[in-house]
Design a protein around this motif. Sequence first.
Motif, PDB file in Angstrom:
ATOM      1  N   PHE A 150       9.405  -5.386   3.390  1.00 27.27           N
ATOM      2  CA  PHE A 150       8.499  -5.936   3.757  1.00 27.27           C
ATOM      3  C   PHE A 150       8.279  -7.053   4.568  1.00 27.27           C
ATOM      4  CE2 PHE A 150       4.840  -8.412   1.631  1.00 27.27           C
ATOM      5  CZ  PHE A 150       3.919  -7.696   2.356  1.00 27.27           C
ATOM      6  N   GLU A 193       5.418 -14.955   8.314  1.00 34.36           N
ATOM      7  CA  GLU A 193       4.205 -14.751   7.430  1.00 34.36           C
ATOM      8  C   GLU A 193       3.818 -15.967   6.650  1.00 34.36           C
ATOM      9  OE1 GLU A 193       2.824 -12.269   7.549  1.00 34.36           O
ATOM     10  OE2 GLU A 193       4.201 -10.432   8.111  1.00 34.36           O
ATOM     11  N   SER A 203      -1.363 -14.857   6.423  1.00 31.78           N
ATOM     12  CA  SER A 203      -1.376 -13.452   6.931  1.00 31.78           C
ATOM     13  C   SER A 203      -1.283 -12.471   5.837  1.00 31.78           C
ATOM     14  CB  SER A 203      -0.017 -13.529   7.583  1.00 31.78           C
ATOM     15  OG  SER A 203       1.003 -13.718   6.954  1.00 31.78           O
ATOM     16  N   ILE A 204      -0.993 -13.079   4.603  1.00 34.51           N
ATOM     17  CA  ILE A 204      -0.865 -12.337   3.170  1.00 34.51           C
ATOM     18  C   ILE A 204      -1.736 -13.002   2.240  1.00 34.51           C
ATOM     19  CG2 ILE A 204       0.407 -11.024   1.522  1.00 34.51           C
ATOM     20  CD1 ILE A 204       2.625 -11.005   3.716  1.00 34.51           C
ATOM     21  N   PRO A 235      -5.262 -10.158   7.429  1.00 35.70           N
ATOM     22  CA  PRO A 235      -4.773  -8.688   7.596  1.00 35.70           C
ATOM     23  C   PRO A 235      -4.167  -7.945   6.364  1.00 35.70           C
ATOM     24  CG  PRO A 235      -3.108 -10.272   8.744  1.00 35.70           C
ATOM     25  CD  PRO A 235      -4.250 -11.060   8.082  1.00 35.70           C
ATOM     26  N   THR A 236      -3.355  -8.653   5.272  1.00 32.52           N
ATOM     27  CA  THR A 236      -3.018  -8.028   4.232  1.00 32.52           C
ATOM     28  C   THR A 236      -3.543  -8.620   3.109  1.00 32.52           C
ATOM     29  OG1 THR A 236      -0.845  -7.441   5.522  1.00 32.52           O
ATOM     30  CG2 THR A 236      -0.890  -7.298   3.153  1.00 32.52           C
ATOM     31  N   LEU A 253      -3.024  -8.328  -1.034  1.00 27.97           N
ATOM     32  CA  LEU A 253      -2.308  -7.728  -2.285  1.00 27.97           C
ATOM     33  C   LEU A 253      -2.870  -8.283  -3.560  1.00 27.97           C
ATOM     34  CD1 LEU A 253       1.400  -8.124  -1.159  1.00 27.97           C
ATOM     35  CD2 LEU A 253      -0.270  -5.949  -0.664  1.00 27.97           C
ATOM     36  N   PHE A 302       1.384  -0.063  -4.138  1.00 26.97           N
ATOM     37  CA  PHE A 302       2.262  -1.003  -3.099  1.00 26.97           C
ATOM     38  C   PHE A 302       3.363  -1.703  -3.986  1.00 26.97           C
ATOM     39  CE2 PHE A 302       3.559  -4.752  -0.422  1.00 26.97           C
ATOM     40  CZ  PHE A 302       3.385  -4.248   0.758  1.00 26.97           C
TER      41      PHE A 302
END
Length: 207
Positions: A3, A10, A120-121, A156-157, A159, A176
Amino acid sequence: MSFFSRNERERLLVIAPHCDDEIFGCAGLMAKAIQSGHEVAVIIVSNADIEQYRQRHGVARGIDRKGEMIAGLNELGVRDFEILFEDPDIHMRLDQLPMIDLVTRIERTARLSIDVFKPSILLLPAASYNQDHDVVYRAGTAACRPHLRHEKHFVPTVLIYDQPQLCWGSSFTPNFYVDIEAWLPLKLAALGHHRSQLRDAPHHASL
């Protein structure tokens, strides 16, 4: 492929309803990210004194839970965190807040908001029967809704993390997975700092 095998660094932003939710939910992922050279920050939405469900457990003081949380994050190597609310009238009643207030803080006005930290996450608690977790999930989802990139930071991500004690009655259907086997001992060490919340096995809040 790992990942965290991409070349870019990140930036992970974890949003947790209360102290310890970030550890139960995704401490392994946080540890893996940090040890892979990425940056992690945590927003705790609310912390204050709480009378625990069983009388024998007494009152968990907000100041103690904050100290436990700091020790747990230090164990993982998390360098920055923020608590949005420390008002006992709000704690455990996040569903009573106007949704716009919580969305706005997560989106742009908190010190570690999406617009400021620029993750970014983004990691959010799963929607569940727990009213505080559910409202944080909905507010976080609203806060990262797509927009023009030159006007608003785009994540963009996104979770969703879950916890074993919240699985009952949940519609959580993960698609995921991140292997944290090598980081599980570190997750348990971090969780061990949350002494006010730990219970004896086979309780779901036991190590």
